[in-house]
Design an enzyme around this catalytic site. Structure first.
Site, PDB file in Angstrom:
ATOM      1  N   ASN A 196      17.551  15.230  16.699  1.00  0.00           N
ATOM      2  CA  ASN A 196      17.136  14.457  15.540  1.00  0.00           C
ATOM      3  C   ASN A 196      17.810  15.089  14.323  1.00  0.00           C
ATOM      4  O   ASN A 196      17.410  16.164  13.890  1.00  0.00           O
ATOM      5  CB  ASN A 196      15.602  14.517  15.418  1.00  0.00           C
ATOM      6  CG  ASN A 196      15.097  13.854  14.157  1.00  0.00           C
ATOM      7  OD1 ASN A 196      15.849  13.176  13.451  1.00  0.00           O
ATOM      8  ND2 ASN A 196      13.817  14.058  13.860  1.00  0.00           N
ATOM      9  N   LYS A 203      17.889  13.966  11.301  1.00  0.00           N
ATOM     10  CA  LYS A 203      17.206  13.691  10.036  1.00  0.00           C
ATOM     11  C   LYS A 203      18.225  13.214   8.989  1.00  0.00           C
ATOM     12  O   LYS A 203      19.168  12.519   9.348  1.00  0.00           O
ATOM     13  CB  LYS A 203      16.413  14.921   9.596  1.00  0.00           C
ATOM     14  CG  LYS A 203      15.500  15.413  10.743  1.00  0.00           C
ATOM     15  CD  LYS A 203      14.506  16.450  10.356  1.00  0.00           C
ATOM     16  CE  LYS A 203      13.668  16.811  11.579  1.00  0.00           C
ATOM     17  NZ  LYS A 203      12.626  17.782  11.285  1.00  0.00           N
ATOM     18  N   HIS A 214       7.737   9.580  14.071  1.00  0.00           N
ATOM     19  CA  HIS A 214       7.987  10.993  13.739  1.00  0.00           C
ATOM     20  C   HIS A 214       7.017  11.429  12.643  1.00  0.00           C
ATOM     21  O   HIS A 214       6.689  10.649  11.738  1.00  0.00           O
ATOM     22  CB  HIS A 214       9.436  11.175  13.276  1.00  0.00           C
ATOM     23  CG  HIS A 214       9.793  12.619  13.153  1.00  0.00           C
ATOM     24  ND1 HIS A 214       9.446  13.367  12.059  1.00  0.00           N
ATOM     25  CD2 HIS A 214      10.419  13.460  14.014  1.00  0.00           C
ATOM     26  CE1 HIS A 214       9.859  14.628  12.244  1.00  0.00           C
ATOM     27  NE2 HIS A 214      10.455  14.703  13.425  1.00  0.00           N
ATOM     28  N   GLU A 224       7.357  13.150  10.062  1.00  0.00           N
ATOM     29  CA  GLU A 224       7.844  13.008   8.684  1.00  0.00           C
ATOM     30  C   GLU A 224       7.691  11.568   8.208  1.00  0.00           C
ATOM     31  O   GLU A 224       7.405  11.322   7.033  1.00  0.00           O
ATOM     32  CB  GLU A 224       9.296  13.502   8.593  1.00  0.00           C
ATOM     33  CG  GLU A 224       9.338  15.023   8.648  1.00  0.00           C
ATOM     34  CD  GLU A 224      10.631  15.619   9.189  1.00  0.00           C
ATOM     35  OE1 GLU A 224      11.644  14.908   9.289  1.00  0.00           O
ATOM     36  OE2 GLU A 224      10.615  16.822   9.527  1.00  0.00           O
ATOM     37  N   GLU A 231       5.185  16.777  19.336  1.00  0.00           N
ATOM     38  CA  GLU A 231       5.675  17.638  18.264  1.00  0.00           C
ATOM     39  C   GLU A 231       4.506  18.030  17.369  1.00  0.00           C
ATOM     40  O   GLU A 231       4.150  17.280  16.442  1.00  0.00           O
ATOM     41  CB  GLU A 231       6.714  16.895  17.423  1.00  0.00           C
ATOM     42  CG  GLU A 231       7.952  16.496  18.182  1.00  0.00           C
ATOM     43  CD  GLU A 231       9.140  16.347  17.232  1.00  0.00           C
ATOM     44  OE1 GLU A 231      10.137  17.042  17.433  1.00  0.00           O
ATOM     45  OE2 GLU A 231       9.055  15.544  16.288  1.00  0.00           O
ATOM     46  N   GLY A 261      10.132  22.518  11.914  1.00  0.00           N
ATOM     47  CA  GLY A 261      10.998  22.930  10.807  1.00  0.00           C
ATOM     48  C   GLY A 261      10.650  24.245  10.147  1.00  0.00           C
ATOM     49  O   GLY A 261      11.075  24.501   9.026  1.00  0.00           O
ATOM     50  N   SER A 315      10.624  23.477  16.152  1.00  0.00           N
ATOM     51  CA  SER A 315      11.258  24.801  16.085  1.00  0.00           C
ATOM     52  C   SER A 315      11.848  25.279  17.418  1.00  0.00           C
ATOM     53  O   SER A 315      11.831  26.474  17.712  1.00  0.00           O
ATOM     54  CB  SER A 315      10.285  25.839  15.510  1.00  0.00           C
ATOM     55  OG  SER A 315       9.930  25.474  14.191  1.00  0.00           O
TER      56      SER A 315
HETATM   57  P1  PGA Z   1      12.779  21.218  14.201  1.00  0.00           P
HETATM   58  O1  PGA Z   1      12.496  19.630  14.065  1.00  0.00           O
HETATM   59  O2  PGA Z   1      13.453  21.427  15.529  1.00  0.00           O
HETATM   60  O3  PGA Z   1      13.674  21.523  13.029  1.00  0.00           O
HETATM   61  O4  PGA Z   1      11.456  21.883  14.115  1.00  0.00           O
HETATM   62  C1  PGA Z   1      12.057  18.892  15.176  1.00  0.00           C
HETATM   63  C2  PGA Z   1      11.771  17.479  14.761  1.00  0.00           C
HETATM   64  O5  PGA Z   1      11.297  17.268  13.624  1.00  0.00           O
HETATM   65  O6  PGA Z   1      11.997  16.532  15.525  1.00  0.00           O
END
Ligand code: PGA
Length: 245
Positions: free
Chosen positions: A10, A12, A94, A96, A164, A170, A208
């Site tokens: 992903n 983003k 997601h 976010e 997640e 993140g 992460s």
């Molecule tokens: P990350 O993001 O690996 O940077 O924690 C994962 C995601 O948001 O899908």
């Protein structure tokens, strides 16, 4: 049933078209794996990457779409546009999107229905917040997200679930493989009770994940792959993850 591992990137809101194409060229040289690989770049790079991906095993998809077929909705993008641009899957729900754009399960459900009508595979993201985890609500939150987002969905054969935990995204603080496995087991049982084809559904862990911790997650029985954000932005580190295969 043996499920092929799936590794999804992903990106983003990172990478221009030129950067995406350059990444793809490098990444292709670095991978040697049986696993399935999905990349979700920003919308603008979907077409170029899907053209490059045609000769490969990599699938290109989107990070979101609108729940309407078309309309006067400035700034949005439809399932049909994504398919024509070469997307074969879409990430939905997601955290976010849920947090920054107030997406709720009912909206996500409408998007899933429309994605399916358009033949897009769905990667449905679920996960609890920090407060929910420490309030002992992880399972009830997960169950609500699943039951509302997958309401009236006839078949889950073309659905992947990504667990997640919001508190692990993140920030470098991944869940432990043991804790993740517990939730994955719960999700698998929940699916099994509702759809006979659910044994094919892959349940990914995300939050992460990096080249150092990825292998430990894959040892768990119900972790069928990984959804990777930051560590997927670099072709070297994402290739190290997918090569664990
Ligand atoms: P990350 O993001 O690996 O940077 O924690 C994962 C995601 O948001 O899908």
């Amino acid at each position: 049933m043996k499920r092929q591992h799936l590794f999804a990137a992903n990106w983003k809101m990172y990478k221009t078209v030129a950067e995406s194409v350059e990444y793809f060229r490098q990444f292709q040289q670095l991978i040697h794996t049986e696993a399935d690989i999905y990349i979700a770049p920003p919308f603008t790079a979907i077409y170029s990457l899907s053209e490059l991906a045609k000769e490969t095993k990599i699938k290109v998809g989107a990070q979101n779409m609108n729940d309407a077929e078309e309309g006067a909705i400035t700034g949005e993008i439809s399932a049909r546009m994504l398919v024509e641009a070469g997307a074969s899957f879409v990430l939905l729900g997601h955290s976010e999107r849920r947090r920054l754009f107030h997406e709720e399960n009912s909206l996500i459900n409408r998007k899933i229905q429309l994605a399916m009508q358009n033949n897009l595979e769905v990667l449905l993201c679920i996960g609890e917040t920090h407060e929910e985890k420490f309030g002992g609500q992880t399972q009830s939150v997960i169950e609500r997200q699943l039951s509302e987002a997958l309401k009236n969905i006839e078949s889950v054969a073309r659905v992947t679930i990504a667990y997640e935990p919001v508190w692990a995204i993140g920030n470098g603080h991944a869940a432990t493989p043991y804790d993740a496995e517990e939730v994955h087991q719960f999700v698998r049982k929940w699916l099994e009770n509702r759809w006979t084809e659910s044994s094919q559904v892959r349940i990914l862990y995300g939050g992460s994940v990096n080249a150092k911790n990825a292998a430990e997650f894959l040892k768990e029985k119900n972790i069928d792959g990984l959804l990777v954000g930051s560590a997927s932005l670099n072709p070297q580190s994402f290739s190290e993850i997918v090569n664990l295969g």
